[in-house]
Scaffold this motif. Structure first.
Motif, PDB file in Angstrom:
ATOM      1  N   THR A  76       0.826  -1.213   0.000  1.00 49.21           N
ATOM      2  CA  THR A  76       0.000   0.000   0.000  1.00 49.21           C
ATOM      3  C   THR A  76       0.855   1.256   0.000  1.00 49.21           C
ATOM      4  O   THR A  76       0.463   2.280  -0.562  1.00 49.21           O
ATOM      5  CB  THR A  76      -0.919   0.012   1.239  1.00 49.21           C
ATOM      6  N   PHE A  77       2.037   1.152   0.602  1.00 48.81           N
ATOM      7  CA  PHE A  77       2.856   2.336   0.825  1.00 48.81           C
ATOM      8  C   PHE A  77       3.799   2.584  -0.351  1.00 48.81           C
ATOM      9  O   PHE A  77       5.026   2.477  -0.240  1.00 48.81           O
ATOM     10  CB  PHE A  77       3.614   2.206   2.139  1.00 48.81           C
ATOM     11  N   VAL A  78       3.190   2.926  -1.467  1.00 50.98           N
ATOM     12  CA  VAL A  78       3.917   3.278  -2.680  1.00 50.98           C
ATOM     13  C   VAL A  78       3.329   4.574  -3.213  1.00 50.98           C
ATOM     14  O   VAL A  78       2.236   4.985  -2.811  1.00 50.98           O
ATOM     15  CB  VAL A  78       3.817   2.164  -3.739  1.00 50.98           C
ATOM     16  N   ALA A  79       4.062   5.227  -4.083  1.00 52.76           N
ATOM     17  CA  ALA A  79       3.594   6.499  -4.646  1.00 52.76           C
ATOM     18  C   ALA A  79       2.167   6.367  -5.160  1.00 52.76           C
ATOM     19  O   ALA A  79       1.829   5.394  -5.839  1.00 52.76           O
ATOM     20  CB  ALA A  79       4.525   6.940  -5.766  1.00 52.76           C
ATOM     21  N   GLY A  80       1.334   7.344  -4.808  1.00 53.76           N
ATOM     22  CA  GLY A  80      -0.072   7.317  -5.168  1.00 53.76           C
ATOM     23  C   GLY A  80      -0.947   6.615  -4.160  1.00 53.76           C
ATOM     24  O   GLY A  80      -2.179   6.638  -4.278  1.00 53.76           O
ATOM     25  N   GLY A  81      -0.348   6.007  -3.152  1.00 55.48           N
ATOM     26  CA  GLY A  81      -1.093   5.180  -2.211  1.00 55.48           C
ATOM     27  C   GLY A  81      -2.029   5.921  -1.287  1.00 55.48           C
ATOM     28  O   GLY A  81      -2.935   5.307  -0.708  1.00 55.48           O
ATOM     29  N   PHE A  82      -1.838   7.219  -1.103  1.00 56.13           N
ATOM     30  CA  PHE A  82      -2.683   7.989  -0.188  1.00 56.13           C
ATOM     31  C   PHE A  82      -3.661   8.898  -0.935  1.00 56.13           C
ATOM     32  O   PHE A  82      -4.263   9.786  -0.345  1.00 56.13           O
ATOM     33  CB  PHE A  82      -1.827   8.828   0.751  1.00 56.13           C
ATOM     34  N   GLY A  83      -3.825   8.682  -2.230  1.00 55.31           N
ATOM     35  CA  GLY A  83      -4.781   9.485  -2.984  1.00 55.31           C
ATOM     36  C   GLY A  83      -4.279  10.845  -3.405  1.00 55.31           C
ATOM     37  O   GLY A  83      -5.069  11.729  -3.733  1.00 55.31           O
ATOM     38  N   GLU A  84      -2.964  11.012  -3.433  1.00 59.37           N
ATOM     39  CA  GLU A  84      -2.392  12.293  -3.841  1.00 59.37           C
ATOM     40  C   GLU A  84      -2.493  12.493  -5.347  1.00 59.37           C
ATOM     41  O   GLU A  84      -2.643  11.545  -6.118  1.00 59.37           O
ATOM     42  CB  GLU A  84      -0.925  12.399  -3.405  1.00 59.37           C
ATOM     43  N   ASN A  85      -2.377  13.750  -5.767  1.00 57.90           N
ATOM     44  CA  ASN A  85      -2.334  14.094  -7.189  1.00 57.90           C
ATOM     45  C   ASN A  85      -0.918  14.186  -7.724  1.00 57.90           C
ATOM     46  O   ASN A  85      -0.677  13.931  -8.901  1.00 57.90           O
ATOM     47  CB  ASN A  85      -3.001  15.440  -7.457  1.00 57.90           C
ATOM     48  N   VAL A  86       0.018  14.593  -6.862  1.00 53.39           N
ATOM     49  CA  VAL A  86       1.404  14.817  -7.270  1.00 53.39           C
ATOM     50  C   VAL A  86       2.320  14.017  -6.365  1.00 53.39           C
ATOM     51  O   VAL A  86       2.197  14.059  -5.136  1.00 53.39           O
ATOM     52  CB  VAL A  86       1.787  16.314  -7.176  1.00 53.39           C
ATOM     53  N   SER A  87       3.269  13.291  -6.973  1.00 48.88           N
ATOM     54  CA  SER A  87       4.271  12.547  -6.216  1.00 48.88           C
ATOM     55  C   SER A  87       5.661  13.017  -6.620  1.00 48.88           C
ATOM     56  O   SER A  87       5.941  13.217  -7.808  1.00 48.88           O
ATOM     57  CB  SER A  87       4.138  11.046  -6.473  1.00 48.88           C
ATOM     58  N   THR A  88       6.510  13.209  -5.612  1.00 49.25           N
ATOM     59  CA  THR A  88       7.906  13.585  -5.839  1.00 49.25           C
ATOM     60  C   THR A  88       8.776  12.911  -4.791  1.00 49.25           C
ATOM     61  O   THR A  88       8.267  12.343  -3.821  1.00 49.25           O
ATOM     62  CB  THR A  88       8.124  15.109  -5.718  1.00 49.25           C
ATOM     63  N   THR A  89      10.068  13.014  -4.959  1.00 48.92           N
ATOM     64  CA  THR A  89      11.025  12.662  -3.908  1.00 48.92           C
ATOM     65  C   THR A  89      11.982  13.835  -3.749  1.00 48.92           C
ATOM     66  O   THR A  89      12.188  14.624  -4.675  1.00 48.92           O
ATOM     67  CB  THR A  89      11.817  11.389  -4.248  1.00 48.92           C
ATOM     68  N   GLY A  90      12.553  13.936  -2.552  1.00 52.09           N
ATOM     69  CA  GLY A  90      13.566  14.953  -2.307  1.00 52.09           C
ATOM     70  C   GLY A  90      13.084  16.240  -1.693  1.00 52.09           C
ATOM     71  O   GLY A  90      13.896  17.087  -1.321  1.00 52.09           O
ATOM     72  N   VAL A  91      11.771  16.400  -1.533  1.00 53.69           N
ATOM     73  CA  VAL A  91      11.213  17.615  -0.924  1.00 53.69           C
ATOM     74  C   VAL A  91      10.078  17.201   0.005  1.00 53.69           C
ATOM     75  O   VAL A  91       9.163  16.484  -0.410  1.00 53.69           O
ATOM     76  CB  VAL A  91      10.677  18.590  -1.988  1.00 53.69           C
ATOM     77  N   THR A  92      10.125  17.639   1.260  1.00 54.26           N
ATOM     78  CA  THR A  92       9.074  17.314   2.220  1.00 54.26           C
ATOM     79  C   THR A  92       8.556  18.591   2.877  1.00 54.26           C
ATOM     80  O   THR A  92       8.991  19.706   2.548  1.00 54.26           O
ATOM     81  CB  THR A  92       9.582  16.351   3.303  1.00 54.26           C
ATOM     82  N   GLU A  93       7.674  18.404   3.853  1.00 49.74           N
ATOM     83  CA  GLU A  93       7.069  19.527   4.575  1.00 49.74           C
ATOM     84  C   GLU A  93       8.123  20.403   5.250  1.00 49.74           C
ATOM     85  O   GLU A  93       7.901  21.598   5.452  1.00 49.74           O
ATOM     86  CB  GLU A  93       6.091  19.005   5.626  1.00 49.74           C
ATOM     87  N   ALA A  94       9.258  19.813   5.607  1.00 50.72           N
ATOM     88  CA  ALA A  94      10.317  20.571   6.283  1.00 50.72           C
ATOM     89  C   ALA A  94      11.071  21.495   5.334  1.00 50.72           C
ATOM     90  O   ALA A  94      11.759  22.425   5.782  1.00 50.72           O
ATOM     91  CB  ALA A  94      11.299  19.612   6.943  1.00 50.72           C
ATOM     92  N   ASP A  95      10.952  21.257   4.039  1.00 49.69           N
ATOM     93  CA  ASP A  95      11.711  22.026   3.052  1.00 49.69           C
ATOM     94  C   ASP A  95      10.932  23.175   2.441  1.00 49.69           C
ATOM     95  O   ASP A  95      11.505  23.993   1.711  1.00 49.69           O
ATOM     96  CB  ASP A  95      12.162  21.100   1.913  1.00 49.69           C
TER      97      ASP A  95
END
Length: 229
Positions: free
Chosen positions: A82-101
């Motif tokens: 379940t824990f793969v990109a798109g798994g939480f119903g998001e529209n946009v997936s990326t790596t390298g940038v999070t809420e802290a950035d």
């Protein structure tokens, strides 16, 4: 502009009846290579089942960092698929940038479109039902790893592979991680709540919530949203 990362994938979905006795949901989304037109109310082909709490100009696009999924898979290894990109119903997936950035009010260029961060995600029971993990919504809220929503400033075409570039940062003292933690802090200092409520880029729904938190006697009841009862 500073390029932060690139779009790994875009996801859209339409409402479906998923759970007996419960309203339909569009949380189950599928990847679309694009390019897709991103308008003021979201990506073409993306819909919401309950427009009173999902979608609209201030929830036009949901971005969730795929970076977080590894941590969730460590908590629930039996649900690793379940824990793969798109798994939480998001529209946009990326790596390298999070809420802290990122910060509230940041303006980002996604492909041709210009968007603005206006709030974090406020998880509900549908996430728990979607993942099959009863405490998922609660745990996501407590973790602060909620992802975030954009309002669209300039519509345009967006596709997987497009750069994500920081165009403007207005509030460097208000990282998104701090805003999200404050939103779900039941003991938030009223002065902090007032300061956040005054940020002009904040969504209207979160502004109302922070204004309520300026009252020291206010106690928020999240049980209906998180449990669906």
């Amino acid at each position: 502009m500073t390029i932060l990362t690139s779009i790994t994938a875009l996801y859209t979905g339409r409402p479906q009846a998923r759970w007996e006795g419960k309203p339909p949901s569009a949380i189950g989304k599928t990847p679309v290579a694009g390019p897709l037109m991103l308008g003021f109310e979201g990506l073409e082909g993306d819909e919401q089942a309950d427009r009173t709490v999902h979608g609209g100009p201030e929830k036009a696009l949901h971005h969730y960092p795929a970076d977080h999924y590894a941590a969730w898979a460590e908590v629930w290894p039996e649900h690793a698929a379940t824990f793969v990109a798109g798994g939480f119903g998001e529209n946009v997936s990326t790596t390298g940038v999070t809420e802290a950035d990122l910060c509230l009010g940041d303006r980002l260029r996604l492909g041709e479109a210009l968007v603005e961060i206006c709030q974090g995600r406020q998880p509900c029971w549908k996430l728990s039902a979607h993942t099959g993990i009863g405490e998922m919504a609660v745990r996501l809220q407590k973790s602060g790893r909620t992802g975030w929503y954009y309002r669209v400033i300039e519509p345009g075409r967006v596709a997987a592979g497009d750069a994500v570039a920081l165009a403007e940062r207005r509030h460097p003292d208000w990282p998104l991680s701090r805003i999200i933690a404050a939103r779900f802090d039941p003991r938030l200092d009223p002065a902090t709540a007032a300061a956040i409520a005054a940020l002009p880029e904040l969504s209207q729904s979160w502004r109302k919530s922070f204004l309520k938190k300026t009252d020291p006697a206010f106690a928020e009841d999240t049980s209906a949203r998180l449990s669906g009862t």
